[in-house]
Design a protein around this motif. Sequence first.
Motif, mmCIF file in Angstrom:
data_model
loop_
_atom_site.group_PDB
_atom_site.id
_atom_site.type_symbol
_atom_site.label_atom_id
_atom_site.label_comp_id
_atom_site.label_asym_id
_atom_site.label_seq_id
_atom_site.Cartn_x
_atom_site.Cartn_y
_atom_site.Cartn_z
ATOM 1 N N ASP A 21 0.932 -12.854 -4.646
ATOM 2 C CA ASP A 21 1.586 -12.577 -3.373
ATOM 3 C C ASP A 21 2.600 -13.666 -3.054
ATOM 4 O O ASP A 21 2.276 -14.856 -3.114
ATOM 5 C CB ASP A 21 0.558 -12.508 -2.253
ATOM 6 C CG ASP A 21 -0.305 -11.265 -2.323
ATOM 7 O OD1 ASP A 21 -0.089 -10.357 -1.510
ATOM 8 O OD2 ASP A 21 -1.177 -11.198 -3.212
ATOM 9 N N ASN A 28 3.190 -8.856 -5.306
ATOM 10 C CA ASN A 28 3.198 -8.306 -3.957
ATOM 11 C C ASN A 28 4.159 -9.148 -3.123
ATOM 12 O O ASN A 28 3.963 -10.359 -2.975
ATOM 13 C CB ASN A 28 1.804 -8.353 -3.332
ATOM 14 C CG ASN A 28 0.790 -7.543 -4.109
ATOM 15 O OD1 ASN A 28 1.102 -6.459 -4.608
ATOM 16 N ND2 ASN A 28 -0.420 -8.060 -4.230
ATOM 17 N N HIS A 35 6.244 -10.007 0.380
ATOM 18 C CA HIS A 35 6.182 -9.909 1.842
ATOM 19 C C HIS A 35 7.414 -10.609 2.422
ATOM 20 O O HIS A 35 7.996 -11.497 1.789
ATOM 21 C CB HIS A 35 4.910 -10.556 2.368
ATOM 22 C CG HIS A 35 3.670 -10.166 1.600
ATOM 23 N ND1 HIS A 35 3.013 -8.983 1.806
ATOM 24 C CD2 HIS A 35 2.995 -10.805 0.602
ATOM 25 C CE1 HIS A 35 1.977 -8.902 0.982
ATOM 26 N NE2 HIS A 35 1.940 -10.003 0.248
ATOM 27 N N ILE A 50 -2.615 -8.804 2.068
ATOM 28 C CA ILE A 50 -2.513 -9.912 1.121
ATOM 29 C C ILE A 50 -3.484 -9.678 -0.033
ATOM 30 O O ILE A 50 -4.668 -9.423 0.168
ATOM 31 C CB ILE A 50 -2.823 -11.251 1.813
ATOM 32 C CG1 ILE A 50 -1.831 -11.522 2.949
ATOM 33 C CG2 ILE A 50 -2.782 -12.399 0.797
ATOM 34 C CD1 ILE A 50 -2.189 -12.719 3.801
ATOM 35 N N SER A 93 2.462 -4.851 -1.652
ATOM 36 C CA SER A 93 3.678 -5.379 -1.027
ATOM 37 C C SER A 93 3.818 -4.804 0.372
ATOM 38 O O SER A 93 3.399 -3.671 0.646
ATOM 39 C CB SER A 93 4.915 -5.021 -1.852
ATOM 40 O OG SER A 93 4.954 -5.718 -3.073
#
Length: 344
Positions: free
Chosen positions: A221, A283, A285, A331, A335
């Motif tokens: 992440d 992922n 963010h 998390i 994504s």
Amino acid sequence: MAKATRRKVAARALNLALQGGGAHGAFTWGVLDRLLEEPDLAFDGISGTSAGAMNGAVMVAGLAKGGNDGAREALEAFWRRVSEAGRFGPIQRTPLDRAAGNWNLDTSPGYLFFEQMTRMLSPYQFNPGNWHPLREILDQAIDFAALRDAPVKLYVSATNVRTGKNRNFDCTELTADVLLASACLPHVFQAVEIDGEAYWDGGFMGNPAIYPLIYECASSDVAIVQVNPIERDAVPTTAPEIVDRLNEISFNSTLMREMRAIAFVTRLIDEGRLDGDHYKRMNVHLIEAEAEMKGLGVSSKLNADWEFLTHLRDVGRTAAQAWLTTHRDDIGERSTVDLAEKFL
């Protein structure tokens, strides 16, 4: 994205990618301040450029010496030093700027003189002694020795002037010179020499660089703290507006290229055309406040008023809270930004 690190990390482990942007980095301070309040949130790696690199270094050194509370205290102390250093400088917001209801310095005589001088003279001419207002602040704010055994990996981007390539310095290499190199705008400061090579601002080639977080960190992440707006609603028509937009496009271009690459690999993994055991699915963010940041001109990146810095801090805290409220449980799962819509 092959051969990515596979060590175990905490369930809610994040990598952070911190953009540069001068005083606008106080927005990132606010984001970090709010994230550091979360006891179950861990940080695996941080990649930063310019003000993002400084925020990252201050945070990691604070974590190493005093945990999350120590990091929060270190970040506030750093930005207070920045404000104190600029309090009696020639570049100040005027009553006209205040009356206009913005944070820009567009009518500041000091700023206007500075702008003209940097267009006519190089920093080797108007600053032959190579004085830098942030050097002493960085030496006071960061225990660089503490970074050597820091609990979080840290990568700082700078652009090699000779080769045009990005170099990522890690925790073992960090010095005040490295951070100044990462923030070295070539029309304002002389190139910073490190190991016999000259470096300019890392934003030209990585603002920030994402790939070290993919290859060197275990967490899948990465939260990008976006300082520079990607989109504008109107075409700029005045000279300052055109300069502002050129600045935004230039310093977002490398991030957009990396996001396109991540989106491409992610699609191939999802379609089964790449082996997910050998290629790392990221992922992604995004923590941002584009509506607020769009109202700030490039001149406000030199505004060190404590009122302005704490305003941006509060905007950053609000943006981080909004993201946590909506996406905390994502998390490690998925994504939370549509890469194709945002960056392609």
